[in-house]
Motif scaffolding. Structure first.
Motif, mmCIF file in Angstrom:
data_model
loop_
_atom_site.group_PDB
_atom_site.id
_atom_site.type_symbol
_atom_site.label_atom_id
_atom_site.label_comp_id
_atom_site.label_asym_id
_atom_site.label_seq_id
_atom_site.Cartn_x
_atom_site.Cartn_y
_atom_site.Cartn_z
ATOM 1 N N UNK A 20 0.859 -1.183 0.000
ATOM 2 C CA UNK A 20 0.000 0.000 0.000
ATOM 3 C C UNK A 20 0.896 1.233 0.000
ATOM 4 N N UNK A 21 0.578 2.284 -0.770
ATOM 5 C CA UNK A 21 1.406 3.490 -0.768
ATOM 6 C C UNK A 21 1.626 4.027 0.643
ATOM 7 N N UNK A 22 2.843 4.448 0.923
ATOM 8 C CA UNK A 22 3.201 4.875 2.282
ATOM 9 C C UNK A 22 2.348 6.042 2.767
ATOM 10 N N UNK A 23 2.073 6.994 1.867
ATOM 11 C CA UNK A 23 1.291 8.150 2.285
ATOM 12 C C UNK A 23 -0.115 7.731 2.710
ATOM 13 N N UNK A 24 -0.717 6.824 1.956
ATOM 14 C CA UNK A 24 -2.055 6.348 2.304
ATOM 15 C C UNK A 24 -2.030 5.608 3.640
ATOM 16 N N UNK A 90 -19.674 7.743 -0.737
ATOM 17 C CA UNK A 90 -18.492 7.788 0.132
ATOM 18 C C UNK A 90 -18.070 6.398 0.590
ATOM 19 N N UNK A 91 -18.574 5.363 -0.068
ATOM 20 C CA UNK A 91 -18.203 4.008 0.281
ATOM 21 C C UNK A 91 -18.927 3.489 1.513
ATOM 22 N N UNK A 92 -18.361 2.445 2.097
ATOM 23 C CA UNK A 92 -19.020 1.782 3.227
ATOM 24 C C UNK A 92 -18.598 2.343 4.580
ATOM 25 N N UNK A 147 -11.903 -1.716 9.980
ATOM 26 C CA UNK A 147 -12.328 -2.508 8.827
ATOM 27 C C UNK A 147 -11.699 -1.976 7.545
ATOM 28 N N UNK A 148 -11.596 -0.659 7.431
ATOM 29 C CA UNK A 148 -10.947 -0.053 6.274
ATOM 30 C C UNK A 148 -9.495 -0.512 6.178
ATOM 31 N N UNK A 149 -8.808 -0.602 7.299
ATOM 32 C CA UNK A 149 -7.424 -1.068 7.294
ATOM 33 C C UNK A 149 -7.282 -2.477 6.760
ATOM 34 N N UNK A 150 -8.244 -3.335 7.089
ATOM 35 C CA UNK A 150 -8.206 -4.715 6.599
ATOM 36 C C UNK A 150 -8.437 -4.784 5.096
ATOM 37 N N UNK A 221 -10.154 10.819 8.184
ATOM 38 C CA UNK A 221 -11.303 10.499 7.334
ATOM 39 C C UNK A 221 -11.199 11.215 5.987
ATOM 40 N N UNK A 222 -10.879 12.492 6.006
ATOM 41 C CA UNK A 222 -10.789 13.279 4.767
ATOM 42 C C UNK A 222 -9.614 12.805 3.907
ATOM 43 N N UNK A 223 -8.470 12.551 4.532
ATOM 44 C CA UNK A 223 -7.256 12.224 3.781
ATOM 45 C C UNK A 223 -7.274 10.816 3.190
ATOM 46 N N UNK A 224 -8.215 9.965 3.611
ATOM 47 C CA UNK A 224 -8.326 8.625 3.027
ATOM 48 C C UNK A 224 -9.487 8.513 2.040
ATOM 49 N N UNK A 225 -10.127 9.631 1.726
ATOM 50 C CA UNK A 225 -11.248 9.594 0.775
ATOM 51 C C UNK A 225 -10.818 9.074 -0.601
ATOM 52 N N UNK A 226 -9.568 9.346 -0.993
ATOM 53 C CA UNK A 226 -9.114 8.975 -2.333
ATOM 54 C C UNK A 226 -9.041 7.464 -2.552
ATOM 55 N N UNK A 227 -9.018 6.678 -1.479
ATOM 56 C CA UNK A 227 -8.922 5.229 -1.655
ATOM 57 C C UNK A 227 -10.280 4.598 -1.950
#
Length: 495
Positions: A20-24, A90-92, A147-150, A221-227
């Motif tokens: 996974x990209x380091x920044x994400x 916005x996904x799950x 759950x998002x991390x998994x 929450x905002x910074x992970x929207x791109x995934x």
């Protein structure tokens, strides 16, 4: 035989097949620090505040948190299952994460600002209601976040790296909050030699922790929207969340043997850790006779332990199975946690006030936390593997349900710990608001017994449940191959 209409995802079960990209990863992991900022501000100080400052019986203070635990037993898996089946642009996971910060911030402030006119019963009800509301609000963020991390990676070891970074930044948030609290909020004043006895410091701490924790929640929450576009979508045939689907998801998860063993072991360990954490300030203040300016250094040891655990756990999982790492971590955690009190009982530990006391306590605390961090990361990584096994067996992905267990048992640690510690404090008749050095030595001795040999009993029992965990690296690789074949078949059918 599961029906293919029950397949939760149409494609892969993770955003990335391996790295996974380091920044994400960083943007994701800073969310863990929000949980620990709120967790330390609440768990580390509320028992001391309500029993030693507000003067309510320990049993009532413990019961308030335990009542909240019963609500957690419902809300944690409920929100996990709900987010598993949620559909939105916005996904799950993200809609739930956005809903959390404001109510958590408000509740934390009011917990440390009870009306002065309330008696013991009123304070008990105040603490109970606000704890239920605050922990439910934390669940809105924490369970979907885990759950998002998994869902970020399908790789056996990369999952450990993700959870290692998550734990590292969680440690930075939690231990950093502890250092700041003891340095700037509970520092010595002309009125209070021991700043922990200063009632006015607690609301100030709550305001600062609420603002910082809420800001970090929102940022993650905002910074992970791109995934979101990369995450596996919900299959159209899956029905939306309802009570019957929730019961089905819960029953299905509990039939997984590996999950159940991890679950029971985690519950027992939570009783041990929670009891020790709850009376930690009592132990440091009255048993070891330390002041806040000394106690804060334990947080520095905690940061070092978290960094060490972050560095070594993924390499350990590369070389060994997760099961032996879990078990060895647990055994050594229990050993080093108990050793200082046992050595003191046998006259082999430095006396209070001696130059050797703090270094020895720091060494044992550091070793306890190192193995605790390794254990936590291993359990978090194992849950993601179990979610794969569960998908193969049932055709359903349920990260939300599985990681609800992690959230619930973090709270169970607090709930069970508060109850057991509260009852114990009342049983030994520990005095309210006493100055260190003035408490009856027999009572102090009994306090040490609670923190040492008595508290670790549930943790010892947990070892036997971790021994029953069966998911190996080879089996996980077989599961990934079969899942990939199934997804390829489904993709061909849709063309």
């Amino acid at each position: 035989m599961p029906n293919n209409n029950d397949v939760t995802f149409s494609m892969g079960s993770s955003a990335y097949a391996d790295r996974v990209p380091r920044r994400l990863k960083f943007f994701y992991a800073i969310g863990a620090s929000a949980e620990t900022i709120f967790g330390v501000a609440f768990n580390a100080f509320n028992f001391f505040f309500y029993t030693n400052i507000m003067g309510i019986p320990g049993t009532l203070a413990g019961l308030a948190i335990t009542i909240a635990l019963f609500f957690d037993a419902i809300t944690d898996p409920l929100i996990g299952a709900w987010s598993d089946r949620w559909r939105s642009k916005l996904g799950r996971r993200h809609p739930f994460m956005f809903a959390a910060p404001l109510p958590v911030m408000i509740c934390l402030f009011f917990i440390y600002s009870p009306p002065a006119v309330l008696g013991d019963t009123g304070l008990f009800l105040w603490l109970t209601v606000l704890t239920v509301l605050m922990r439910t609000s934390i669940t809105l963020f924490h369970v979907p976040h885990l759950a998002l991390g998994a869902e970020l990676s399908a790789d056996f070891t990369e999952r450990t790296r993700i959870m290692s970074l998550n734990t590292l930044l969680g440690g930075v948030g939690g231990y950093g909050t502890y250092v700041i609290a003891l340095t700037f909020f509970f520092n010595k004043t002309p009125e209070f030699d021991n700043g922990l006895l200063n009632a006015s410091a607690y609301p100030s701490l709550a305001i600062s922790a609420a603002f910082l924790g809420g800001t970090v929640m929102l940022a993650s929450t905002i910074l992970t929207l791109k995934v979101i576009p990369l995450l596996p979508p919900m299959h159209d045939s899956i029905e939306r969340f309802n009570f019957s689907s929730f019961l089905l998801d819960l029953k299905s998860a509990l039939t997984n043997q590996n999950y159940l063993m991890l679950l029971i072991g985690y519950l027992l360990l939570s009783a041990t850790l929670g009891t020790r954490d709850t009376i930690g300030l009592h132990m440091n203040t009255y048993y070891w006779e330390l002041v806040p300016s000394q106690i804060r250094y334990f947080a520095l040891a905690g940061l070092a332990a978290t960094l060490f655990g972050y560095a070594v756990t993924a390499p350990l999982h590369n070389r060994f199975e997760k099961k032996p790492v879990l078990i060895v971590g647990l055994i050594f955690l229990l050993f080093f946690a108990t050793a200082p009190v046992l050595l003191r009982i046998f006259g082999l530990f430095p006396e209070n006030g001696s130059d050797a006391l703090m270094p020895m306590l720091m060494i044992f605390y550091l070793l306890t936390l190192i193995f605790g961090v390794i254990l936590l990361i291993s359990a978090m990584s194992a849950l993601a593997d179990i979610a794969d096994e569960h998908e193969l067996n049932t055709h359903r992905r349920q990260e939300g349900i599985f990681y609800a267990a992690r959230s619930f048992f973090a709270k169970a640690s607090s709930g069970l710990g508060h109850l057991l510690a509260g009852i114990a404090i009342d049983l030994i008749d520990f005095p309210v608001g006493a100055e260190p050095g003035t408490v009856n030595p027999d009572i102090v001795f009994r306090l040490g017994l609670i923190d040492g040999p008595i508290a670790v009993i549930p943790g010892i029992i947990a070892v036997f449940f971790y021994l029953k965990y069966r998911l190996t690296r080879v089996r996980h690789e077989e599961i990934q191959v079969k899942l990939a074949e199934r997804r390829a078949t489904l993709a061909d059918q849709r063309r």
